[in-house]
Design a protein around this motif. Sequence first.
Motif, mmCIF file in Angstrom:
data_model
loop_
_atom_site.group_PDB
_atom_site.id
_atom_site.type_symbol
_atom_site.label_atom_id
_atom_site.label_comp_id
_atom_site.label_asym_id
_atom_site.label_seq_id
_atom_site.Cartn_x
_atom_site.Cartn_y
_atom_site.Cartn_z
ATOM 1 N N THR A 1 2.169 5.079 0.504
ATOM 2 C CA THR A 1 1.931 6.041 1.579
ATOM 3 C C THR A 1 1.129 7.239 1.085
ATOM 4 O O THR A 1 0.554 7.969 1.892
ATOM 5 C CB THR A 1 3.265 6.541 2.158
ATOM 6 O OG1 THR A 1 4.047 7.120 1.108
ATOM 7 C CG2 THR A 1 4.038 5.403 2.798
ATOM 8 N N PRO B 1 7.822 4.039 6.018
ATOM 9 C CA PRO B 1 6.824 5.079 6.277
ATOM 10 C C PRO B 1 6.951 5.725 7.650
ATOM 11 O O PRO B 1 6.471 6.842 7.850
ATOM 12 C CB PRO B 1 5.495 4.321 6.152
ATOM 13 C CG PRO B 1 5.793 3.179 5.235
ATOM 14 C CD PRO B 1 7.197 2.772 5.615
ATOM 15 N N LYS B 2 7.601 5.045 8.603
ATOM 16 C CA LYS B 2 7.745 5.629 9.937
ATOM 17 C C LYS B 2 8.830 6.697 9.997
ATOM 18 O O LYS B 2 8.899 7.464 10.959
ATOM 19 C CB LYS B 2 8.043 4.534 10.970
ATOM 20 C CG LYS B 2 6.861 3.632 11.276
ATOM 21 C CD LYS B 2 7.017 2.928 12.607
ATOM 22 C CE LYS B 2 6.844 3.897 13.762
ATOM 23 N NZ LYS B 2 6.835 3.207 15.078
ATOM 24 N N ASP C 1 8.279 8.370 1.651
ATOM 25 C CA ASP C 1 7.115 8.009 0.842
ATOM 26 C C ASP C 1 7.407 6.789 -0.016
ATOM 27 O O ASP C 1 8.420 6.750 -0.735
ATOM 28 C CB ASP C 1 6.676 9.174 -0.041
ATOM 29 C CG ASP C 1 5.759 10.136 0.692
ATOM 30 O OD1 ASP C 1 4.816 9.653 1.344
ATOM 31 O OD2 ASP C 1 5.983 11.357 0.627
ATOM 32 N N GLN D 1 0.844 -1.183 0.000
ATOM 33 C CA GLN D 1 0.000 0.000 0.000
ATOM 34 C C GLN D 1 0.890 1.247 0.000
ATOM 35 O O GLN D 1 1.720 1.419 0.887
ATOM 36 C CB GLN D 1 -0.907 0.005 1.228
ATOM 37 C CG GLN D 1 -1.986 -1.070 1.208
ATOM 38 C CD GLN D 1 -2.883 -0.945 -0.011
ATOM 39 O OE1 GLN D 1 -3.352 0.143 -0.356
ATOM 40 N NE2 GLN D 1 -3.117 -2.070 -0.674
ATOM 41 N N PRO E 1 9.439 9.765 8.192
ATOM 42 C CA PRO E 1 8.722 9.080 7.111
ATOM 43 C C PRO E 1 9.402 9.241 5.748
ATOM 44 O O PRO E 1 9.904 10.292 5.408
ATOM 45 C CB PRO E 1 7.387 9.809 7.087
ATOM 46 C CG PRO E 1 7.733 11.213 7.476
ATOM 47 C CD PRO E 1 8.916 11.123 8.419
ATOM 48 N N TYR F 1 11.553 9.341 -2.007
ATOM 49 C CA TYR F 1 10.509 8.468 -2.525
ATOM 50 C C TYR F 1 11.146 7.133 -2.895
ATOM 51 O O TYR F 1 12.201 7.098 -3.537
ATOM 52 C CB TYR F 1 9.866 9.044 -3.794
ATOM 53 C CG TYR F 1 9.061 10.300 -3.583
ATOM 54 C CD1 TYR F 1 7.677 10.244 -3.395
ATOM 55 C CD2 TYR F 1 9.671 11.554 -3.590
ATOM 56 C CE1 TYR F 1 6.933 11.402 -3.220
ATOM 57 C CE2 TYR F 1 8.934 12.717 -3.411
ATOM 58 C CZ TYR F 1 7.571 12.634 -3.233
ATOM 59 O OH TYR F 1 6.828 13.778 -3.052
ATOM 60 N N GLU G 1 6.184 -1.227 4.014
ATOM 61 C CA GLU G 1 4.937 -0.800 4.654
ATOM 62 C C GLU G 1 5.118 -0.425 6.123
ATOM 63 O O GLU G 1 4.288 0.310 6.670
ATOM 64 C CB GLU G 1 3.883 -1.900 4.546
ATOM 65 C CG GLU G 1 3.339 -2.088 3.146
ATOM 66 C CD GLU G 1 2.119 -2.991 3.110
ATOM 67 O OE1 GLU G 1 1.145 -2.650 2.419
ATOM 68 O OE2 GLU G 1 2.138 -4.051 3.767
#
Length: 252
Positions: A36, A224-225, A229, A34, A227, A198, A220
């Motif tokens: 971000t 993302p943490k 992308d 998925q 963060p 990215y 995932e």
Amino acid sequence: MKLQASIFTLASAYFASAQESTRPGYNCHPTCIQPTIPRNRQFNFGRHYAVLNLDLINGIVGGVEETAAGQAFISNTANWIDAVHALDPAPLSIFTRVYFENSFQPEIGPDSPFGQVAGDLGTAATAPTKLHPAFTVDQAGAGNVVLQKTRYYAGAGNALEQILSTQKIDTVIMSGIRTSGVMLSTAYRLFDLDYNVYVIANNTIESPPNDPDINANILEGILPKLPVDVITIEQALAALDRSGPAIYGRNN
């Protein structure tokens, strides 16, 4: 249009057929990643961006090229690189290769932990350290840069950070192999240096031996943490087309 019509047509046909077979969709091998950024949200990379294609060398890509996931990774990444080259002006694209100065491997020595991972690759002249033929490098026309590196991080032992700074880059878009190696290490470092980072989920993969959950957990969970992308190849191509003319070299 910034993308040449022929490249855009080929890419569109590729993606249309890919949807029927869960491709592009290395991010569906075995788990759909998925992104971000919501798929329906429009964004771009601005003008001061660089494309990083990391460790796409024979000795590493060869470990996955006979698998379905590896073939999807190669196809997605090659299509991305070709789309970037089709831009006029072309943005800064940087490729990295892992190799050592000579057969004595002075960069790692006998006790270096990294030597256990990459010690068999060899020097610049050996086949395993050369860029895989599926990926086009255009040093003369597009000003692509090819850098040696001697650790996981893409800037280890080379001028990566100097080049990004000199070219006033603020955003990097990353592809490469492997997710838990060069991709994770480089994402952390460039995030700490205040770049917008990215990662194209379709354009990264784990090399054997591989736990299938590693790739998904990093893309995932970990990235993302920060963060950072994490986006799909479709999102990356759309953002590329919406971005302004790249500022690089003489256009800087």
